[in-house]
Scaffold this motif. Sequence first.
Motif, mmCIF file in Angstrom:
data_model
loop_
_atom_site.group_PDB
_atom_site.id
_atom_site.type_symbol
_atom_site.label_atom_id
_atom_site.label_comp_id
_atom_site.label_asym_id
_atom_site.label_seq_id
_atom_site.Cartn_x
_atom_site.Cartn_y
_atom_site.Cartn_z
ATOM 1 N N CYS A 1 39.321 52.667 82.223
ATOM 2 C CA CYS A 1 40.315 52.363 82.258
ATOM 3 C C CYS A 1 40.355 53.442 83.407
ATOM 4 O O CYS A 1 40.593 53.488 84.698
ATOM 5 C CB CYS A 1 41.405 52.456 81.703
ATOM 6 N N ALA A 2 40.774 54.567 83.142
ATOM 7 C CA ALA A 2 41.165 56.257 83.674
ATOM 8 C C ALA A 2 40.177 56.627 84.822
ATOM 9 O O ALA A 2 39.996 57.322 85.479
ATOM 10 C CB ALA A 2 41.249 57.581 82.713
ATOM 11 N N GLY A 3 38.446 56.205 84.665
ATOM 12 C CA GLY A 3 37.601 56.818 85.177
ATOM 13 C C GLY A 3 37.587 57.923 84.545
ATOM 14 O O GLY A 3 36.955 58.911 85.820
ATOM 15 N N ALA A 4 37.943 57.999 83.811
ATOM 16 C CA ALA A 4 37.162 59.562 83.579
ATOM 17 C C ALA A 4 35.470 59.708 82.851
ATOM 18 O O ALA A 4 34.544 58.734 83.076
ATOM 19 C CB ALA A 4 38.410 59.230 81.987
ATOM 20 N N THR A 5 35.281 60.779 82.102
ATOM 21 C CA THR A 5 33.452 60.929 82.112
ATOM 22 C C THR A 5 33.976 60.950 80.348
ATOM 23 O O THR A 5 34.453 62.328 79.821
ATOM 24 C CB THR A 5 33.105 62.127 82.688
ATOM 25 N N MET A 6 32.920 60.561 79.541
ATOM 26 C CA MET A 6 33.041 60.453 78.486
ATOM 27 C C MET A 6 31.389 61.538 78.401
ATOM 28 O O MET A 6 30.604 60.922 78.014
ATOM 29 C CB MET A 6 32.599 59.182 77.669
ATOM 30 N N VAL A 7 31.909 62.352 77.056
ATOM 31 C CA VAL A 7 30.443 63.204 76.175
ATOM 32 C C VAL A 7 29.865 62.343 74.973
ATOM 33 O O VAL A 7 31.175 63.107 75.113
ATOM 34 C CB VAL A 7 30.592 64.291 76.368
ATOM 35 N N ILE A 8 29.191 61.557 75.368
ATOM 36 C CA ILE A 8 28.814 60.986 74.097
ATOM 37 C C ILE A 8 28.014 61.925 72.898
ATOM 38 O O ILE A 8 26.671 62.164 72.826
ATOM 39 C CB ILE A 8 28.160 59.698 74.128
ATOM 40 N N MET A 9 28.357 61.674 71.168
ATOM 41 C CA MET A 9 28.124 62.425 70.253
ATOM 42 C C MET A 9 27.781 61.378 69.517
ATOM 43 O O MET A 9 28.745 60.103 69.129
ATOM 44 C CB MET A 9 28.646 63.169 69.366
ATOM 45 N N PRO A 10 25.886 60.593 68.635
ATOM 46 C CA PRO A 10 26.116 59.215 68.093
ATOM 47 C C PRO A 10 26.669 59.762 66.697
ATOM 48 O O PRO A 10 26.627 58.826 65.712
ATOM 49 C CB PRO A 10 24.288 59.119 68.035
ATOM 50 N N ARG A 11 26.906 61.215 66.015
ATOM 51 C CA ARG A 11 27.443 61.144 65.636
ATOM 52 C C ARG A 11 27.904 62.881 65.015
ATOM 53 O O ARG A 11 27.312 63.216 65.884
ATOM 54 C CB ARG A 11 26.484 60.727 63.607
ATOM 55 N N TRP A 12 28.208 63.126 63.733
ATOM 56 C CA TRP A 12 29.316 64.906 63.731
ATOM 57 C C TRP A 12 28.327 65.594 63.610
ATOM 58 O O TRP A 12 27.070 65.236 62.821
ATOM 59 C CB TRP A 12 29.777 64.989 62.509
ATOM 60 N N ASP A 13 28.022 66.739 64.588
ATOM 61 C CA ASP A 13 27.620 67.900 63.770
ATOM 62 C C ASP A 13 27.794 68.936 64.919
ATOM 63 O O ASP A 13 28.189 69.388 66.025
ATOM 64 C CB ASP A 13 26.033 67.662 64.437
ATOM 65 N N ARG A 14 28.208 69.797 64.202
ATOM 66 C CA ARG A 14 29.543 71.152 64.451
ATOM 67 C C ARG A 14 28.874 71.611 65.819
ATOM 68 O O ARG A 14 29.738 72.058 66.488
ATOM 69 C CB ARG A 14 29.675 71.578 63.775
ATOM 70 N N ASP A 15 27.407 72.035 65.583
ATOM 71 C CA ASP A 15 27.121 73.038 66.456
ATOM 72 C C ASP A 15 26.768 72.484 67.326
ATOM 73 O O ASP A 15 26.755 72.640 69.254
ATOM 74 C CB ASP A 15 25.402 74.065 65.923
ATOM 75 N N LEU A 16 26.052 71.626 67.739
ATOM 76 C CA LEU A 16 26.161 70.450 68.919
ATOM 77 C C LEU A 16 27.271 69.704 69.853
ATOM 78 O O LEU A 16 27.877 70.298 70.560
ATOM 79 C CB LEU A 16 26.116 69.585 68.438
ATOM 80 N N ALA A 17 28.117 69.550 68.926
ATOM 81 C CA ALA A 17 29.655 69.523 69.080
ATOM 82 C C ALA A 17 30.490 71.261 70.777
ATOM 83 O O ALA A 17 30.941 70.802 71.043
ATOM 84 C CB ALA A 17 30.741 69.507 68.404
ATOM 85 N N GLY A 18 30.117 72.190 69.600
ATOM 86 C CA GLY A 18 30.852 73.168 70.277
ATOM 87 C C GLY A 18 29.749 73.420 71.594
ATOM 88 O O GLY A 18 30.399 73.964 72.553
ATOM 89 N N ARG A 19 28.822 73.298 71.270
ATOM 90 C CA ARG A 19 27.526 73.188 72.664
ATOM 91 C C ARG A 19 28.086 72.673 73.851
ATOM 92 O O ARG A 19 28.068 72.623 74.307
ATOM 93 C CB ARG A 19 26.485 72.956 72.037
ATOM 94 N N LEU A 20 28.418 71.197 73.967
ATOM 95 C CA LEU A 20 28.710 69.893 74.588
ATOM 96 C C LEU A 20 30.491 70.285 75.386
ATOM 97 O O LEU A 20 30.214 70.862 75.782
ATOM 98 C CB LEU A 20 28.888 68.973 73.929
ATOM 99 N N ILE A 21 31.347 71.047 74.159
ATOM 100 C CA ILE A 21 32.519 71.160 74.891
ATOM 101 C C ILE A 21 32.772 72.458 75.710
ATOM 102 O O ILE A 21 33.158 72.163 76.706
ATOM 103 C CB ILE A 21 33.547 71.612 73.559
ATOM 104 N N SER A 22 31.726 72.951 75.217
ATOM 105 C CA SER A 22 31.062 74.886 76.167
ATOM 106 C C SER A 22 30.780 73.870 77.441
ATOM 107 O O SER A 22 30.607 74.353 78.610
ATOM 108 C CB SER A 22 30.644 75.460 75.401
ATOM 109 N N ARG A 23 29.739 73.420 77.076
ATOM 110 C CA ARG A 23 28.932 72.748 78.731
ATOM 111 C C ARG A 23 29.323 72.269 79.604
ATOM 112 O O ARG A 23 29.258 72.653 80.640
ATOM 113 C CB ARG A 23 27.701 72.611 78.052
ATOM 114 N N TYR A 24 29.966 70.820 78.802
ATOM 115 C CA TYR A 24 30.274 70.219 79.450
ATOM 116 C C TYR A 24 31.975 70.271 80.275
ATOM 117 O O TYR A 24 32.655 69.358 80.921
ATOM 118 C CB TYR A 24 30.442 68.186 79.097
ATOM 119 N N GLN A 25 32.425 71.165 79.869
ATOM 120 C CA GLN A 25 34.267 72.201 79.390
ATOM 121 C C GLN A 25 34.494 70.969 79.333
ATOM 122 O O GLN A 25 35.289 70.314 79.899
ATOM 123 C CB GLN A 25 34.727 72.836 81.377
ATOM 124 N N VAL A 26 34.912 69.780 78.155
ATOM 125 C CA VAL A 26 35.818 68.870 77.546
ATOM 126 C C VAL A 26 37.024 69.513 77.477
ATOM 127 O O VAL A 26 37.511 70.445 77.439
ATOM 128 C CB VAL A 26 35.210 69.239 76.114
#
Length: 562
Positions: free
Chosen positions: A275-300
């Motif tokens: 609805c907002a036209g925002a960007t979604m960085v999608i993870m298929p399931r939880w992995d703490r280090d993938l989450a940490g890398r994606l937050i950092s890389r895409y400036q979540v």
Amino acid sequence: MRAHYKVWPKRLPHTITVPATSLWDNLATSARRYPDKPAMVFFGRSISYAELHEKAERVAACLHALGVKKGDRVLLSMQNCPQLVIAHFGILRANAVVVPVNPMNRAEELKHYITDPDARVAITTADLAAELAQANSALEPAQRLQHLLVTHFTDCFDGAVDGPDAPPDTWRDWLLTQHAAPVLDGGQVHHWEAVMGTPGAPPALTVGSADLAVLPYTSGTTGLPKGCMHTHASIMHNAVASGLWGNGTMENVTLMVVPMFHITGMVSLMHTNICAGATMVIMPRWDRDLAGRLISRYQVTHWTNIPTMVIDLMASPNFALYDLSSMVYIGGGGAAMPQAVAQRLLEQFGLRYVEGYGLTETAAPSHSNPPDAPKQQCLGIPFMGVDARVVDPDTLKELPVGEQGEILICGPQVFQGYWKRPDATAAVFVQIDGKRFFRSGDLGHVDADGYFFLTDRLKRMINASGFKVWPAEVEALMFRHPAIQEACIISTKDSYRGESVKAVVVLRASHKGQVSEQNLIDWCRENMAVYKVPRSVQFVDALPKSGAGKVMWRKLQEAENP
């Protein structure tokens, strides 16, 4: 005036005018406004709003060609991936109804999701297709699926991706294996490539705000899961309101790891971001280090989660390497955030963890903490447009501040009722002051400022020699122990007291072997009323969790008292 209006965000109205359009119109509008903007990022593959719109129209055209008509129910069973979003909006574009299914369900459970909504078409990923086909084969021919649309994860990302976007090594077989298509008894299997190549236009868009949009299922305490009938309007309300509440703009970058088959991931994340036209960085399931890398890389900027995810991320030995400075909003629900963890987020990152509350029946939030004035371990205040009350469960009389009772909810996001279950529908709605209130089945109280606090489910109480013990309260207290990573409180049979309290505990890795059952019992005795103290402690490596990340306390309870 309701007490919570004193802490209401001054920038926001108490109620909103909901767009009188379908949910599809949100994607169509964002695709016109931001055609080249990334709608989704998945393992390094970026999908623009224009591409998302076109792919969803291909799904709609395919469904139309397969005979799907307005109001037909279409199963959607996937872990988070771009195809879930594409298929979800494709179903809506075909004027049909999305039936989101937990991808962790097995064949025996899946039979109900085919027969109860009278589904004839299902969309799934190749790793799950055999399970659906097996469920289908066990049904009478007249009940079976006619079509199964199947996609591989690699239809939307390059399996050779490496670097910070790369999936964990342990996921590679799951994500990259090319599964042979199953046989669908009495029906046809359609590959994603063929779906995307469907010629022709989708049908005319004829659904509006009053039409059924999604039919998510909720398990409840007894019987088979029940479908919750949500219209385009009830989902639209919380999609728009959630964006406003969380300071949402088109520049949001949201980490999407809460499952989108679940009501929170579907409404407060997917629909809100589209609805907002925002960007979604999608993870298929939880992995703490993938989450940490994606937050950092895409400036979540925004991350809605289950508190256990935050606990896990902060426990990673790599945590210091991750850059969380871009985040402006972190929050979630499903369980209380331990006070010590919330305090660390505030002190280390200046982030106030915003807890909320809602059910499948309320399209996710019926309550949320004001982002600028959250209280810890609190459901928050009634959400936009909501009248919520705490009442005596027997008399339905509203209770004064501080007194425990059942939480009732009235608002534009409340569902229409349970699919094919007029009896169950009648049992959860009551008329008060001319309004239709939904009985949540949750116990709580409200404080003098209008904030709501959850005590527990009506069914989840331990009665120890007449003392009422509320497991959520004991769990919150136990989280303060430095050795405890997670805890779940259940009842155990006691020949003297009737019931006693038992704690099922996951210790932090740093404390394993160093803390005994008696150590914890002694600590509890020092930190809570004696009748709340666990009489026994069981150490486990992990607590059972649902696909939505909630601790499955009933599973532990049933194992204790079969």
